[in-house]
Design a protein around this motif. Sequence first.
Motif, mmCIF file in Angstrom:
data_model
loop_
_atom_site.group_PDB
_atom_site.id
_atom_site.type_symbol
_atom_site.label_atom_id
_atom_site.label_comp_id
_atom_site.label_asym_id
_atom_site.label_seq_id
_atom_site.Cartn_x
_atom_site.Cartn_y
_atom_site.Cartn_z
ATOM 1 N N SER A 1 0.671 -1.428 -0.052
ATOM 2 C CA SER A 1 -0.005 -0.027 0.057
ATOM 3 C C SER A 1 0.860 1.313 0.104
ATOM 4 O O SER A 1 2.066 1.382 0.577
ATOM 5 C CB SER A 1 -0.718 -0.041 1.309
ATOM 6 O OG SER A 1 -1.657 1.153 1.484
ATOM 7 N N ASP B 1 -6.910 -2.543 -4.107
ATOM 8 C CA ASP B 1 -6.345 -2.794 -2.763
ATOM 9 C C ASP B 1 -4.983 -2.542 -2.459
ATOM 10 O O ASP B 1 -4.402 -2.380 -1.324
ATOM 11 C CB ASP B 1 -6.935 -4.082 -1.862
ATOM 12 C CG ASP B 1 -6.027 -5.250 -2.570
ATOM 13 O OD1 ASP B 1 -5.112 -5.064 -3.142
ATOM 14 O OD2 ASP B 1 -6.434 -6.248 -2.073
ATOM 15 N N SER C 1 -2.472 -4.210 -2.245
ATOM 16 C CA SER C 1 -1.509 -5.047 -1.185
ATOM 17 C C SER C 1 -0.589 -5.683 -2.298
ATOM 18 O O SER C 1 0.463 -6.285 -1.638
ATOM 19 C CB SER C 1 -2.420 -6.316 -0.560
ATOM 20 O OG SER C 1 -3.028 -6.950 -1.507
#
Length: 86
Positions: free
Chosen positions: A34, A71, A73
């Motif tokens: 992130s 996301d 990730s």
Amino acid sequence: MIAGYLYLGTVHDGIEIVELPAVEMAVCGIHLGSMERIGESWQSIHAQILDRGYVPSGPCRELYVRAESDDQSDWVTELQQPVVVV
């Protein structure tokens, strides 16, 4: 905001294409995940610069090696800071 992507298409209104010059030396690192924590990775890069006796010599660069999921990730970002020897 500046995005670090290769772009070979038509230049649209409101977009400015900037080509960064090649540099002789840079301290580089990889940030995984992130963007919320990318500051920590940049701090590590700058600690290495100081430890090695270098000085930043131009704008830092982020190369988004993998930035596809929402996301973040699995994002992979290469951090590059041009430097010179003191």
